[in-house]
Design a protein around this motif. Structure first.
Motif, PDB file in Angstrom:
ATOM      1  N   TRP A 138     -10.166   7.299   3.397  1.00 55.11           N
ATOM      2  CA  TRP A 138      -9.385   6.493   2.462  1.00 55.11           C
ATOM      3  C   TRP A 138     -10.230   5.986   1.303  1.00 55.11           C
ATOM      4  O   TRP A 138      -9.812   6.007   0.146  1.00 55.11           O
ATOM      5  CB  TRP A 138      -8.719   5.324   3.183  1.00 55.11           C
ATOM      6  CG  TRP A 138      -7.787   4.561   2.281  1.00 55.11           C
ATOM      7  CD1 TRP A 138      -7.036   5.069   1.269  1.00 55.11           C
ATOM      8  CD2 TRP A 138      -7.525   3.165   2.300  1.00 55.11           C
ATOM      9  NE1 TRP A 138      -6.306   4.077   0.656  1.00 55.11           N
ATOM     10  CE2 TRP A 138      -6.587   2.899   1.275  1.00 55.11           C
ATOM     11  CE3 TRP A 138      -7.975   2.118   3.092  1.00 55.11           C
ATOM     12  CZ2 TRP A 138      -6.100   1.619   1.017  1.00 55.11           C
ATOM     13  CZ3 TRP A 138      -7.477   0.845   2.836  1.00 55.11           C
ATOM     14  CH2 TRP A 138      -6.559   0.605   1.811  1.00 55.11           C
ATOM     15  N   CYS A 139     -11.423   5.528   1.605  1.00 56.73           N
ATOM     16  CA  CYS A 139     -12.258   4.939   0.555  1.00 56.73           C
ATOM     17  C   CYS A 139     -12.759   5.978  -0.447  1.00 56.73           C
ATOM     18  O   CYS A 139     -13.278   5.610  -1.510  1.00 56.73           O
ATOM     19  CB  CYS A 139     -13.431   4.189   1.172  1.00 56.73           C
ATOM     20  SG  CYS A 139     -12.924   2.712   2.100  1.00 56.73           S
ATOM     21  N   LYS A 140     -12.598   7.250  -0.133  1.00 54.76           N
ATOM     22  CA  LYS A 140     -12.951   8.305  -1.091  1.00 54.76           C
ATOM     23  C   LYS A 140     -11.814   8.598  -2.067  1.00 54.76           C
ATOM     24  O   LYS A 140     -11.969   9.419  -2.977  1.00 54.76           O
ATOM     25  CB  LYS A 140     -13.333   9.585  -0.352  1.00 54.76           C
ATOM     26  CG  LYS A 140     -14.713   9.557   0.283  1.00 54.76           C
ATOM     27  CD  LYS A 140     -15.075  10.908   0.888  1.00 54.76           C
ATOM     28  CE  LYS A 140     -16.481  10.903   1.454  1.00 54.76           C
ATOM     29  NZ  LYS A 140     -16.867  12.229   2.010  1.00 54.76           N
ATOM     30  N   ASP A 141     -10.677   7.934  -1.889  1.00 56.38           N
ATOM     31  CA  ASP A 141      -9.555   8.149  -2.808  1.00 56.38           C
ATOM     32  C   ASP A 141     -10.011   7.855  -4.231  1.00 56.38           C
ATOM     33  O   ASP A 141     -10.591   6.796  -4.495  1.00 56.38           O
ATOM     34  CB  ASP A 141      -8.386   7.223  -2.445  1.00 56.38           C
ATOM     35  CG  ASP A 141      -7.120   7.538  -3.213  1.00 56.38           C
ATOM     36  OD1 ASP A 141      -7.125   7.345  -4.456  1.00 56.38           O
ATOM     37  OD2 ASP A 141      -6.139   7.977  -2.604  1.00 56.38           O
ATOM     38  N   PRO A 142      -9.780   8.771  -5.166  1.00 53.35           N
ATOM     39  CA  PRO A 142     -10.274   8.578  -6.533  1.00 53.35           C
ATOM     40  C   PRO A 142      -9.613   7.449  -7.307  1.00 53.35           C
ATOM     41  O   PRO A 142     -10.101   7.056  -8.366  1.00 53.35           O
ATOM     42  CB  PRO A 142      -9.973   9.935  -7.189  1.00 53.35           C
ATOM     43  CG  PRO A 142      -8.824  10.493  -6.416  1.00 53.35           C
ATOM     44  CD  PRO A 142      -9.071  10.062  -5.003  1.00 53.35           C
ATOM     45  N   ASN A 143      -8.525   6.892  -6.773  1.00 53.13           N
ATOM     46  CA  ASN A 143      -7.801   5.858  -7.507  1.00 53.13           C
ATOM     47  C   ASN A 143      -8.194   4.435  -7.142  1.00 53.13           C
ATOM     48  O   ASN A 143      -7.598   3.482  -7.637  1.00 53.13           O
ATOM     49  CB  ASN A 143      -6.288   6.024  -7.291  1.00 53.13           C
ATOM     50  CG  ASN A 143      -5.751   7.247  -7.992  1.00 53.13           C
ATOM     51  OD1 ASN A 143      -6.147   7.552  -9.113  1.00 53.13           O
ATOM     52  ND2 ASN A 143      -4.860   7.971  -7.330  1.00 53.13           N
ATOM     53  N   VAL A 144      -9.175   4.283  -6.260  1.00 56.12           N
ATOM     54  CA  VAL A 144      -9.581   2.933  -5.875  1.00 56.12           C
ATOM     55  C   VAL A 144     -11.094   2.795  -5.884  1.00 56.12           C
ATOM     56  O   VAL A 144     -11.818   3.779  -5.779  1.00 56.12           O
ATOM     57  CB  VAL A 144      -9.062   2.554  -4.466  1.00 56.12           C
ATOM     58  CG1 VAL A 144      -7.561   2.426  -4.445  1.00 56.12           C
ATOM     59  CG2 VAL A 144      -9.524   3.584  -3.433  1.00 56.12           C
ATOM     60  N   VAL A 145     -11.539   1.560  -6.027  1.00 57.84           N
ATOM     61  CA  VAL A 145     -12.962   1.260  -5.863  1.00 57.84           C
ATOM     62  C   VAL A 145     -13.049   0.328  -4.656  1.00 57.84           C
ATOM     63  O   VAL A 145     -13.110  -0.885  -4.771  1.00 57.84           O
ATOM     64  CB  VAL A 145     -13.565   0.588  -7.111  1.00 57.84           C
ATOM     65  CG1 VAL A 145     -15.063   0.368  -6.920  1.00 57.84           C
ATOM     66  CG2 VAL A 145     -13.332   1.442  -8.346  1.00 57.84           C
TER      67      VAL A 145
ATOM     68  N   LEU B 284       0.798  -1.224   0.000  1.00 60.84           N
ATOM     69  CA  LEU B 284       0.000   0.000   0.000  1.00 60.84           C
ATOM     70  C   LEU B 284       0.835   1.281   0.000  1.00 60.84           C
ATOM     71  O   LEU B 284       0.328   2.348  -0.345  1.00 60.84           O
ATOM     72  CB  LEU B 284      -0.934   0.025   1.215  1.00 60.84           C
ATOM     73  CG  LEU B 284      -2.040  -1.033   1.258  1.00 60.84           C
ATOM     74  CD1 LEU B 284      -2.826  -0.901   2.560  1.00 60.84           C
ATOM     75  CD2 LEU B 284      -2.970  -0.900   0.063  1.00 60.84           C
ATOM     76  N   LYS B 285       2.082   1.182   0.391  1.00 57.11           N
ATOM     77  CA  LYS B 285       2.876   2.401   0.599  1.00 57.11           C
ATOM     78  C   LYS B 285       3.092   3.196  -0.682  1.00 57.11           C
ATOM     79  O   LYS B 285       3.054   4.435  -0.678  1.00 57.11           O
ATOM     80  CB  LYS B 285       4.234   2.047   1.222  1.00 57.11           C
ATOM     81  CG  LYS B 285       5.079   3.267   1.584  1.00 57.11           C
ATOM     82  CD  LYS B 285       6.290   2.890   2.437  1.00 57.11           C
ATOM     83  CE  LYS B 285       5.883   2.570   3.856  1.00 57.11           C
ATOM     84  NZ  LYS B 285       7.044   2.410   4.759  1.00 57.11           N
ATOM     85  N   LYS B 286       3.288   2.521  -1.808  1.00 58.88           N
ATOM     86  CA  LYS B 286       3.557   3.222  -3.057  1.00 58.88           C
ATOM     87  C   LYS B 286       2.430   4.163  -3.450  1.00 58.88           C
ATOM     88  O   LYS B 286       2.655   5.320  -3.812  1.00 58.88           O
ATOM     89  CB  LYS B 286       3.798   2.209  -4.188  1.00 58.88           C
ATOM     90  CG  LYS B 286       4.039   2.857  -5.548  1.00 58.88           C
ATOM     91  CD  LYS B 286       4.223   1.803  -6.634  1.00 58.88           C
ATOM     92  CE  LYS B 286       4.387   2.449  -7.999  1.00 58.88           C
ATOM     93  NZ  LYS B 286       4.527   1.416  -9.085  1.00 58.88           N
ATOM     94  N   ASP B 287       1.188   3.672  -3.375  1.00 59.01           N
ATOM     95  CA  ASP B 287       0.048   4.465  -3.825  1.00 59.01           C
ATOM     96  C   ASP B 287      -0.608   5.289  -2.719  1.00 59.01           C
ATOM     97  O   ASP B 287      -1.263   6.295  -3.003  1.00 59.01           O
ATOM     98  CB  ASP B 287      -1.014   3.555  -4.453  1.00 59.01           C
ATOM     99  CG  ASP B 287      -0.544   2.925  -5.746  1.00 59.01           C
ATOM    100  OD1 ASP B 287       0.210   3.594  -6.476  1.00 59.01           O
ATOM    101  OD2 ASP B 287      -0.905   1.772  -6.026  1.00 59.01           O
ATOM    102  N   PHE B 288      -0.438   4.866  -1.471  1.00 59.40           N
ATOM    103  CA  PHE B 288      -1.183   5.513  -0.398  1.00 59.40           C
ATOM    104  C   PHE B 288      -0.298   5.942   0.771  1.00 59.40           C
ATOM    105  O   PHE B 288      -0.774   6.073   1.903  1.00 59.40           O
ATOM    106  CB  PHE B 288      -2.288   4.576   0.097  1.00 59.40           C
ATOM    107  CG  PHE B 288      -3.169   4.071  -1.011  1.00 59.40           C
ATOM    108  CD1 PHE B 288      -4.099   4.900  -1.610  1.00 59.40           C
ATOM    109  CD2 PHE B 288      -3.044   2.770  -1.472  1.00 59.40           C
ATOM    110  CE1 PHE B 288      -4.899   4.443  -2.647  1.00 59.40           C
ATOM    111  CE2 PHE B 288      -3.842   2.297  -2.508  1.00 59.40           C
ATOM    112  CZ  PHE B 288      -4.772   3.141  -3.096  1.00 59.40           C
ATOM    113  N   GLY B 289       0.979   6.165   0.496  1.00 57.43           N
ATOM    114  CA  GLY B 289       1.917   6.551   1.551  1.00 57.43           C
ATOM    115  C   GLY B 289       1.510   7.820   2.273  1.00 57.43           C
ATOM    116  O   GLY B 289       1.572   7.904   3.507  1.00 57.43           O
TER     117      GLY B 289
END
Length: 458
Positions: A366-373, A67-72
């Motif tokens: 976190w779940c509102k991050d536009p890069n994930v569903v 997870l660190k790469k995308d959500f650090g």
């Protein structure tokens, strides 16, 4: 963020080694000696009866998975907020590379060495293995109100078996992605399949695979052949009882639909719905789909981000539909979990951070991050208009809307099979797909081999 639907990640060897080591929870003896958790000496209050108490201070480790790469930035912010609220506490973040083949065995090795991270992101199978061996805090005892913030269906179905076989809560349901069909609309239309009307059963989906094979004639395929990606997921969705209630014996061969499923897989493989060289391949459909080689992609909703980033031309043709509910009548959320280690030297701090990480505020953010569903598992989070009123018509938005609808009835139920048991079943299915055994014999032999392994690990 993993893009495939995972079905297993532990080994019978691991389970056997844990059993042989005499793992489990026990309080200190009558002489007042140290308590143990999974064979490790721990503070007496980490195990046994009574709520966990103590100051939130000291150093703890927090392990996530890839997870660190995308959500650090997000998680570093969460850690800083926790440390600000608890000045005496310090959180060290470790990010596991996410190699699913050895994920559980690596964590079990840490547990046996009494170095399991204090707070750890685990999948269902890993959580079950660590719970069975006594390495995770019993939340029902140590924090009786732990389940209150979560959607009842997720909390109720997120229990694990302890060393005695009793179902207990050792994990917080963290986030869930739901399960969707992703497909190349152009390929489906060429085969006379309406992308707007996805099948409602697994066998209906197989019938569409067959149509793809007849039209594509080897130029592309419907999906990948290795059944490891579908067992036990497909069987769960069909509501086939894979294991007995106590988990000590296999029962899937008792259902005639299991042999029918194997017969379908053998037929599809023979007819060219799947690449011949993918029968034992470890590759899931993610990359082949992005390269235009298969018509159906991963069932993980966040897979659409992978396609958008890596193959815009395929993304433009990508459709998203409902994965068949089949006989189960709803989908399984299969969430990721957060657990606190019973072996933690600062268990009150570990438990406090696990609760902080999974609270409604942090889950919503976190779940509102536009890069994930992905979707939260707390009731307050799911009430947020962002999740209730998903809009848009692009594949990403369609995935969000589908999962939001699924969560109204979803559960976290998932059959936990060790890789040894799963592989024993898969190998027999592969023989049937190659025409070396009849589907009925393959299923019968698979159950016999599974029972042999289950008996050894019980």
């Amino acid at each position: 963020m993993r893009v495939r639907r995972l079905t297993g990640s532990l080994t019978c060897l691991v389970v056997l080694s844990l059993t042989a080591a005499g793992c489990g929870l026990s309080g200190g003896g009558s002489d007042g000696g140290d308590a143990t958790a999974g064979g490790c000496k721990v503070d007496q209050q980490n195990v046994g009866s009574g709520k966990l108490s103590g100051d939130v201070k000291g150093n703890i480790t927090f392990q996530t998975t890839n997870l660190k790469k995308d959500f650090g930035t997000f998680f570093n912010g969460v850690i800083k907020s926790f440390e600000k609220a608890h000045p005496g506490a310090k959180v060290k973040w470790i990010d596991d590379p996410g190699d699913t083949a050895t994920f559980t065995s690596r964590n079990v090795a840490d547990a046996q060495a009494c170095t399991l991270p204090d707070v750890i992101n685990v999948d269902s199978n890993t959580a079950q293995t660590l719970t069975k061996a006594g390495y995770l805090l019993n939340l029902g005892v140590k924090d009786p109100d732990a389940g209150k913030p979560f959607v009842k269906a997720f909390w109720d179905s997120s229990s694990m078996k302890d060393p005695s076989g009793k179902s207990i809560h050792t994990v917080f349901p963290w986030y869930t992605g739901g399960t969707v069909l992703t497909y190349n609309t152009e390929m489906l239309k060429k085969s006379g399949i309406d992308p707007a009307k996805p099948p409602k059963t697994i066998f209906g989906l197989f019938a569409d695979y067959e149509k793809i094979a007849k039209t594509a004639k080897g130029k592309y395929y419907a999906t990948m052949a290795n059944p490891v990606w579908r067992i036990p997921a497909d069987w769960d969705q069909m509501n086939i009882k894979i294991l007995s209630a106590d988990g000590k014996s296999a029962t899937f061969a008792n259902d005639p639909r299991t042999a029918q499923w194997v017969a379908w897989m053998a037929k599809l493989y023979k007819e060219g719905a799947m690449p011949k060289d993918s029968l034992s391949s470890s590759n899931d459909p993610s990359t082949p789909y992005s390269q235009g080689q298969v018509a159906y992609g991963s069932t993980n909703p966040s897979f659409v981000r992978f396609v958008k980033q890596n193959s815009p031309s395929v993304y433009a043709k990508t459709g998203v539909g409902q994965q068949p509910f089949d006989a189960l009548g709803h989908t399984t959320g299969a969430p990721q979990y957060i657990a606190a280690a019973a072996t933690s030297k600062n268990a009150p701090t570990a438990l406090a951070f696990a609760k902080f990480l999974t609270n409604a505020e942090n889950q919503t953010a976190w779940c509102k991050d536009p890069n994930v569903v992905i979707f939260p598992t707390t009731s307050a989070s799911l009430d947020d208009p962002f999740f209730q009123n998903a809009t848009g018509s692009d594949p990403f938005s369609e995935a969000r809307k589908l999962v939001a609808e699924q969560l109204k009835t979803a559960t976290a139920y998932q059959t936990n099979l060790s890789p040894a048991v799963q592989n024993a079943i898969v190998s027999q299915v592969q023989l049937a797909m190659q025409g070396k055994k009849s589907p009925e014999q393959a299923v019968k032999d698979a159950q016999a081999k599974a029972n042999e392994l289950l008996k050894r690990s019980s």
